[in-house]
Design a protein around this motif. Structure first.
Motif, PDB file in Angstrom:
ATOM      1  N   LEU A 112      14.141  -7.359   1.745  1.00 41.26           N
ATOM      2  CA  LEU A 112      12.692  -7.031   1.862  1.00 41.26           C
ATOM      3  C   LEU A 112      12.399  -6.319   3.252  1.00 41.26           C
ATOM      4  CD1 LEU A 112       9.757  -7.300   1.118  1.00 41.26           C
ATOM      5  CD2 LEU A 112       9.906  -9.701   1.850  1.00 41.26           C
ATOM      6  N   ALA A 113      13.079  -6.968   4.330  1.00 38.44           N
ATOM      7  CA  ALA A 113      12.910  -6.669   5.693  1.00 38.44           C
ATOM      8  C   ALA A 113      13.377  -5.113   5.880  1.00 38.44           C
ATOM      9  CB  ALA A 113      13.647  -7.561   6.576  1.00 38.44           C
ATOM     10  N   GLU A 114      14.399  -4.907   5.376  1.00 31.84           N
ATOM     11  CA  GLU A 114      14.942  -3.550   5.318  1.00 31.84           C
ATOM     12  C   GLU A 114      13.925  -2.631   4.584  1.00 31.84           C
ATOM     13  OE1 GLU A 114      18.902  -1.090   3.799  1.00 31.84           O
ATOM     14  OE2 GLU A 114      18.840  -3.098   3.287  1.00 31.84           O
ATOM     15  N   PHE A 115      13.284  -2.853   3.522  1.00 33.33           N
ATOM     16  CA  PHE A 115      12.656  -2.106   2.619  1.00 33.33           C
ATOM     17  C   PHE A 115      11.378  -1.789   3.386  1.00 33.33           C
ATOM     18  CE2 PHE A 115       8.655  -2.200   0.277  1.00 33.33           C
ATOM     19  CZ  PHE A 115       8.781  -1.239  -0.548  1.00 33.33           C
ATOM     20  N   MET A 116      10.772  -2.793   4.266  1.00 33.36           N
ATOM     21  CA  MET A 116       9.478  -2.699   4.843  1.00 33.36           C
ATOM     22  C   MET A 116       9.352  -1.599   5.849  1.00 33.36           C
ATOM     23  SD  MET A 116       7.386  -4.909   3.619  1.00 33.36           S
ATOM     24  CE  MET A 116       5.879  -5.173   4.769  1.00 33.36           C
ATOM     25  N   LYS A 117      10.597  -1.178   6.550  1.00 42.03           N
ATOM     26  CA  LYS A 117      10.693   0.076   7.337  1.00 42.03           C
ATOM     27  C   LYS A 117      10.112   1.391   6.644  1.00 42.03           C
ATOM     28  CE  LYS A 117      14.843  -1.891   9.266  1.00 42.03           C
ATOM     29  NZ  LYS A 117      16.359  -1.891   9.237  1.00 42.03           N
ATOM     30  N   TYR A 118      10.178   1.516   5.390  1.00 47.72           N
ATOM     31  CA  TYR A 118      10.049   2.586   4.568  1.00 47.72           C
ATOM     32  C   TYR A 118       8.757   2.527   4.125  1.00 47.72           C
ATOM     33  CZ  TYR A 118      14.941   3.181   5.603  1.00 47.72           C
ATOM     34  OH  TYR A 118      16.060   3.446   6.070  1.00 47.72           O
ATOM     35  N   ARG A 119       7.707   1.398   4.162  1.00 43.01           N
ATOM     36  CA  ARG A 119       6.496   1.351   3.542  1.00 43.01           C
ATOM     37  C   ARG A 119       5.510   2.330   4.111  1.00 43.01           C
ATOM     38  NH1 ARG A 119       3.073  -3.587   2.248  1.00 43.01           N
ATOM     39  NH2 ARG A 119       1.862  -1.819   1.680  1.00 43.01           N
ATOM     40  N   ASP A 120       4.784   2.892   3.264  1.00 44.18           N
ATOM     41  CA  ASP A 120       3.552   3.979   3.820  1.00 44.18           C
ATOM     42  C   ASP A 120       2.499   3.097   4.087  1.00 44.18           C
ATOM     43  OD1 ASP A 120       1.624   5.932   3.477  1.00 44.18           O
ATOM     44  OD2 ASP A 120       2.897   7.199   2.475  1.00 44.18           O
ATOM     45  N   PRO A 121       2.052   3.326   5.188  1.00 42.49           N
ATOM     46  CA  PRO A 121       0.908   2.576   5.656  1.00 42.49           C
ATOM     47  C   PRO A 121      -0.302   2.773   4.992  1.00 42.49           C
ATOM     48  CG  PRO A 121       1.542   3.697   7.322  1.00 42.49           C
ATOM     49  CD  PRO A 121       2.626   4.224   6.317  1.00 42.49           C
ATOM     50  N   GLY A 122      -0.464   4.027   4.243  1.00 43.66           N
ATOM     51  CA  GLY A 122      -1.805   4.567   3.721  1.00 43.66           C
ATOM     52  C   GLY A 122      -1.693   3.989   2.221  1.00 43.66           C
ATOM     53  N   ILE A 123      -0.617   3.163   1.896  1.00 45.61           N
ATOM     54  CA  ILE A 123      -0.583   2.721   0.406  1.00 45.61           C
ATOM     55  C   ILE A 123      -0.581   1.142   0.235  1.00 45.61           C
ATOM     56  CG2 ILE A 123       0.798   2.564  -1.548  1.00 45.61           C
ATOM     57  CD1 ILE A 123       1.706   5.384  -1.106  1.00 45.61           C
ATOM     58  N   SER A 124      -1.377   0.796  -0.547  1.00 41.19           N
ATOM     59  CA  SER A 124      -1.444  -0.909  -0.836  1.00 41.19           C
ATOM     60  C   SER A 124      -1.830  -1.016  -2.175  1.00 41.19           C
ATOM     61  CB  SER A 124      -2.744  -1.303   0.155  1.00 41.19           C
ATOM     62  OG  SER A 124      -2.771  -2.738  -0.067  1.00 41.19           O
ATOM     63  N   SER A 125      -1.642  -2.051  -2.741  1.00 43.29           N
ATOM     64  CA  SER A 125      -1.612  -2.719  -3.966  1.00 43.29           C
ATOM     65  C   SER A 125      -2.009  -4.460  -4.120  1.00 43.29           C
ATOM     66  CB  SER A 125      -0.641  -2.492  -5.094  1.00 43.29           C
ATOM     67  OG  SER A 125       0.507  -3.247  -4.635  1.00 43.29           O
ATOM     68  N   SER A 126      -2.475  -4.703  -5.082  1.00 41.94           N
ATOM     69  CA  SER A 126      -2.851  -6.178  -5.134  1.00 41.94           C
ATOM     70  C   SER A 126      -1.567  -7.024  -5.016  1.00 41.94           C
ATOM     71  CB  SER A 126      -3.259  -6.663  -6.593  1.00 41.94           C
ATOM     72  OG  SER A 126      -4.778  -6.011  -6.581  1.00 41.94           O
ATOM     73  N   LEU A 127      -0.515  -6.572  -5.548  1.00 42.91           N
ATOM     74  CA  LEU A 127       0.802  -7.160  -5.273  1.00 42.91           C
ATOM     75  C   LEU A 127       1.300  -7.186  -3.901  1.00 42.91           C
ATOM     76  CD1 LEU A 127       3.844  -7.343  -7.459  1.00 42.91           C
ATOM     77  CD2 LEU A 127       4.208  -6.595  -5.374  1.00 42.91           C
ATOM     78  N   SER A 128       1.083  -6.090  -3.204  1.00 41.42           N
ATOM     79  CA  SER A 128       1.749  -5.910  -1.790  1.00 41.42           C
ATOM     80  C   SER A 128       0.743  -6.861  -0.935  1.00 41.42           C
ATOM     81  CB  SER A 128       1.712  -4.417  -1.094  1.00 41.42           C
ATOM     82  OG  SER A 128       0.272  -4.067  -1.294  1.00 41.42           O
ATOM     83  N   ARG A 129      -0.635  -6.904  -1.072  1.00 40.85           N
ATOM     84  CA  ARG A 129      -1.243  -7.763  -0.298  1.00 40.85           C
ATOM     85  C   ARG A 129      -0.951  -9.096  -0.499  1.00 40.85           C
ATOM     86  NH1 ARG A 129      -4.848  -3.706  -1.593  1.00 40.85           N
ATOM     87  NH2 ARG A 129      -6.002  -4.642  -3.211  1.00 40.85           N
ATOM     88  N   ARG A 130      -0.597  -9.518  -1.770  1.00 43.16           N
ATOM     89  CA  ARG A 130      -0.380 -10.879  -2.041  1.00 43.16           C
ATOM     90  C   ARG A 130       1.013 -11.472  -1.744  1.00 43.16           C
ATOM     91  NH1 ARG A 130       2.123 -12.575  -6.898  1.00 43.16           N
ATOM     92  NH2 ARG A 130       1.776 -10.505  -7.868  1.00 43.16           N
ATOM     93  N   LEU A 131       2.088 -10.468  -1.552  1.00 44.57           N
ATOM     94  CA  LEU A 131       3.403 -11.040  -1.439  1.00 44.57           C
ATOM     95  C   LEU A 131       3.829 -10.379  -0.047  1.00 44.57           C
ATOM     96  CD1 LEU A 131       5.126 -10.388  -4.699  1.00 44.57           C
ATOM     97  CD2 LEU A 131       4.233 -12.580  -3.827  1.00 44.57           C
ATOM     98  N   MET A 132       3.217  -9.382   0.402  1.00 43.51           N
ATOM     99  CA  MET A 132       3.735  -8.763   1.976  1.00 43.51           C
ATOM    100  C   MET A 132       2.732  -8.735   2.856  1.00 43.51           C
ATOM    101  SD  MET A 132       5.587  -5.371   0.385  1.00 43.51           S
ATOM    102  CE  MET A 132       6.534  -5.465  -1.369  1.00 43.51           C
ATOM    103  N   GLY A 133       1.442  -8.896   2.474  1.00 41.98           N
ATOM    104  CA  GLY A 133       0.456  -9.259   3.621  1.00 41.98           C
ATOM    105  C   GLY A 133      -0.552  -8.050   3.796  1.00 41.98           C
ATOM    106  N   SER A 134      -0.117  -6.946   3.164  1.00 41.06           N
ATOM    107  CA  SER A 134      -0.884  -5.712   3.386  1.00 41.06           C
ATOM    108  C   SER A 134      -0.679  -4.732   2.205  1.00 41.06           C
ATOM    109  CB  SER A 134      -0.423  -5.051   4.716  1.00 41.06           C
ATOM    110  OG  SER A 134       0.717  -4.536   4.836  1.00 41.06           O
TER     111      SER A 134
END
Length: 433
Positions: A411-433
């Motif tokens: 997960l920590a490795e994946f977070m480096k590639y997240r697009d800050p303009g994209i979010s979902s219910s799941l991402s907010r529930r499990l990743m905080g944003s």
């Protein structure tokens, strides 16, 4: 704004739906929105991975064009909104088939990549991402990334199984598999307990490409089921079955899957299929996608919707963990008709957040009975956690964050590639944003 649900029908909150139809305009639509968005295909994810209430969904089903297909190599280039069904209806008559598909072909290519879907042949072919040569990703800052196993492989590993959180997939190049026809040589074997299931699964891996079983999770003797295995075969010219499609026309006032119906339905299904057990020549659509013949079957769970709980646990603890889960289900008074048990092969997944890992996976559908259902899930979570397993994100609507973090060590490795303009219910529930 219009109400949008996922396949579990647990909610129907308003979303701002923006259709993507013209590849030339995708970048401007994705980059210039004033709200966080996420891509939405056919909505066949069961939980909240494709939902974004009160914000934007980029609807990708309009990106449905085939771009190129090489009959000699099986290489297909298409837009991300193309359905797996439409690929196979184009290519199967030409001698090519998708190497990996989930239990429905009514999903988009983009969705199959974003959830790195798996099928009945993981021990042979891995998951969907293992057969993607390249993909095109548009980020909300306007950046266009073309990546694959050998080109920007870090971006590829983040995007395969990346839940649509690294950007919007617009195009992909996929490797298809050569076949001699649309038929499979199949065999159904009934088993009486989990020990027999695991012996069948282990014995079948060498000689059979596709293996899966239905398990009766509420039988008094526990663990009986029907094991089905299949291999592609050259069956010559024969007419494809005429499959009459049925539709669940309305949402019943209560779930049709309940304590009164489950036991007799499971018993009837088991004994009918046991009577039919043996070898057969089966069309690929009948074997791989039996539920596609009943349109809108998710309505049968009534107005409150349903959850699917799918986990994978390591093979060495698989028998004990599955037995413990079945006991908890029986003790709860709940049950599932759509209960699937199968094994994964000993291979590493392509994606950082891909679900498959070596072991055994159990998938069950449960009507939404509120707190009673959540208490059962808490007990199942405890078994998965102790077994060092994980929950499938494409099916999840309620997993606690600590179980997610424990189950997905990259997960920590994946977070480096997240697009800050994209979010979902799941991402907010499990990743905080």
């Amino acid at each position: 704004m219009k109400p949008v649900s996922s396949w579990g029908r647990l909610s129907a909150h308003p979303h701002r739906v923006v259709g993507l139809t013209d590849p030339v305009r995708v970048k401007s639509l994705v980059c210039h929105g004033n709200q966080l968005g996420v891509a939405y295909g056919m909505g066949r994810s069961y939980g909240d991975v494709c939902l974004n209430p009160e914000a934007t969904l980029w609807l990708t089903t309009g990106l449905d064009h085939f771009i190129a297909f090489d009959d000699s190599t099986g290489r297909l280039v298409c837009e991300a909104g193309v359905l797996l069904r439409d690929i196979q209806r184009l290519t199967v008559p030409r001698g090519w088939i998708l190497p990996v598909t989930p239990g429905t072909q009514l999903v988009t290519v983009g969705g199959a990549i974003a959830n790195d879907v798996h099928g009945k042949n993981h021990h042979v072919a891995g998951s969907f991402g293992d057969h993607v040569h390249s993909l095109t990703l548009i980020r909300t800052n306007g950046e266009v990334i073309i990546c694959g196993p050998h080109e920007q492989p870090d971006w590829f590993a983040a995007t395969v199984g990346g839940l649509g959180l690294t950007g919007v997939i617009t195009q992909a190049e996929i490797q298809l598999r050569r076949i001699s026809g649309p038929w499979l040589d199949t065999e159904t074997v009934h088993y009486s307990n989990l020990g027999e299931f695991f012996r069948l699964a282990d014995d079948s891996e060498v000689e059979w490409e596709h293996t899966v079983s239905w398990i009766d999770c509420i039988a008094d003797d526990g663990g009986r089921g029907l094991f089905t295995r299949g291999n592609p075969t050259a069956a010559g010219d024969r007419p494809a079955p005429q499959r009459r499609k049925l539709t669940m026309p309305v949402v019943p006032p209560v779930s049709l899957i309940n304590q009164l119906s489950l036991r007799p339905v499971n018993m009837a299904y088991y004994y009918f299929k046991k009577w039919q057990a043996g070898r057969a020549i089966t069309h690929y659509e009948s074997y791989f996608y039996p539920l596609d013949n009943l349109l809108d079957w998710n309505k049968m769970y009534g107005p409150k919707g349903f959850f699917q709980y799918q986990c994978v646990v390591p093979r060495e603890v698989g028998p004990a963990a599955v037995q413990a889960m079945l006991k908890e289900i029986a003790r709860s008074g709940s049950g599932s008709f759509l209960a699937v048990l199968k094994t994964f092969g000993n291979r590493r997944s392509t994606g950082m957040l891909s679900f498959p890992q070596p072991g055994v996976t159990l998938a069950l559908d449960f009507p939404n009975h509120g707190q009673r259902t959540h208490k059962l899930f808490d007990r199942l979570d405890a078994i998965v956690r102790e077994a060092n397993g994980r929950i499938y994100l494409a099916k999840d609507a309620r997993m606690p964050r600590e179980l997610f973090e424990a189950g997905y060590p990259r997960l920590a490795e994946f977070m480096k590639y997240r697009d800050p303009g994209i979010s979902s219910s799941l991402s907010r529930r499990l990743m905080g944003s």
